[in-house]
Structures are given as structure tokens and as C-alpha cells.
Design a protein around this motif. Structure first.
Motif, PDB file in Angstrom:
ATOM      1  N   LEU A 147      -0.274   1.440   8.996  1.00  0.00           N
ATOM      2  CA  LEU A 147      -1.563   2.085   9.233  1.00  0.00           C
ATOM      3  C   LEU A 147      -1.989   2.943   8.045  1.00  0.00           C
ATOM      4  O   LEU A 147      -3.169   2.960   7.667  1.00  0.00           O
ATOM      5  N   GLN A 168      -5.314   2.429   5.707  1.00  0.00           N
ATOM      6  CA  GLN A 168      -6.225   3.530   5.383  1.00  0.00           C
ATOM      7  C   GLN A 168      -6.401   3.662   3.872  1.00  0.00           C
ATOM      8  O   GLN A 168      -7.523   3.829   3.379  1.00  0.00           O
ATOM      9  N   SER A 216      -8.099   2.428  11.756  1.00  0.00           N
ATOM     10  CA  SER A 216      -6.684   2.636  11.449  1.00  0.00           C
ATOM     11  C   SER A 216      -6.297   4.111  11.572  1.00  0.00           C
ATOM     12  O   SER A 216      -5.195   4.437  12.031  1.00  0.00           O
TER      13      SER A 216
END
Length: 164
Positions: free
Chosen positions: A22, A26, A72
């Protein structure tokens, strides 16, 4: 609000991998946004006093990158705890520095757009364009804020493994 980590065994077992994935999404989304926005920013700075036409494709790319970044970010906040890869005051400082640089760029971008367009307040674009551009700018700024907040959380966790 229950953590997905606690309720889904796969996430609990692979929490560090999920967190890293994640955070990587990002970071890639922020990189993509900067890649799209930087030429617009450069054009504004190079051509002060002239109206800048931003292609619809760029606005759609900004919207897409921002949606991926927000999805995310909020998935991480909702379901995955911060998993620091190490404990190091130096690494924590580097990550914190990166967080502040990210938000600083957003502030500079906003300031340039705001002060560049302030003299044009008497000749505003059509309402739809103004709203779309305004929403795009706020979305990018909020996305950069969320990403810098995420990096700050990581920096705190790297500095002190007990902080999550």
C-alpha cells in the motif's frame, strides 16, 4: 472500527507485505501526480501573466492518480497497521524529511497557482471549468497531505517501534 488485520488471517500473517504494498502504491501515485503536474507548474512559472490551458487528458490523469492515492491511503488507514521495516533514528529523520518535502511541494504548487491567478479574478473561466480545476487542485493538495501524513506515521514507527 475493527482492523482487517485482526479479522482476516491473511492480512494478519502478511501485514508487513500488505503495508509495504500500500505504501508503494501511494508512492507511485504521488510520483505519477508529480510527473503530470510538474510540466503544468513549470509552464505557469515560465509564462507568468499568460492564461494556461490545461488539457483535459491531464485533468483526467490527475483525477486518476488522486483516486489511486486516496484509495490506497484510506485502505491502509482502515485495515493495515504501520509496519516499520527497521528501528533507526537516522532512517526516521530521512522519512520525516521526505514527508515535509512532499507537502512543501504541494504548498509551493498551490501558492503559484493562487497568486498567478489572483490578478485574473475579474475574468474567471466558465463555472464548470473553474469548479473542475479548483476540485483538481484541492484533491492533489489533500492527496499530498495524506501521503506526507503517512510518511510521518512511518517515521514515528521507525523511530520507536511501539508507535503504530
Amino acid at each position: 472500527m475493527p482492523s482487517l488485520e485482526r479479522s482476516v488471517p491473511w492480512v494478519r500473517k502478511h501485514g508487513a507485505v500488505t503495508y509495504a504494498a500500500l505504501l508503494t502504491v501511494q508512492t507511485l501515485a504521488v510520483g505519477f501526480l508529480l510527473w503530470i503536474v510538474f510540466p503544468i507548474f513549470s509552464s505557469m512559472v515560465a509564462n507568468l501573466g499568460e492564461r494556461q490551458e490545461i488539457p483535459v487528458s491531464s485533468l483526467i490523469a490527475v483525477l486518476s492518480g488522486t483516486v489511486v492515492l486516496q484509495a490506497s491511503y484510506w485502505a491502509r488507514i482502515r485495515w493495515v497497521a504501520v509496519c516499520p521495516p527497521c528501528q533507526s533514528i537516522f532512517v526516521a529523520h530521512v522519512v520525516s524529511f521526505a514527508a515535509r518535502l512532499t507537502f512543501l511541494f504541494g504548498g509551493v504548487f498551490f501558492s503559484t497557482i493562487f497568486f498567478r491567478h489572483l490578478p485574473e479574478a475579474s475574468s474567471l473561466p466558465p463555472l464548470g471549468q473553474a469548479v473542475l480545476r479548483g476540485v483538481s487542485i484541492v484533491m492533489v493538495l489533500f492527496g499530498l497531505f495524506c501521503y506526507s501524513t503517512e510518511l510521518e506515521r512511518l517515521a514515528k514507527a521507525v523511530e520507536d517501534q511501539s508507535v503504530h
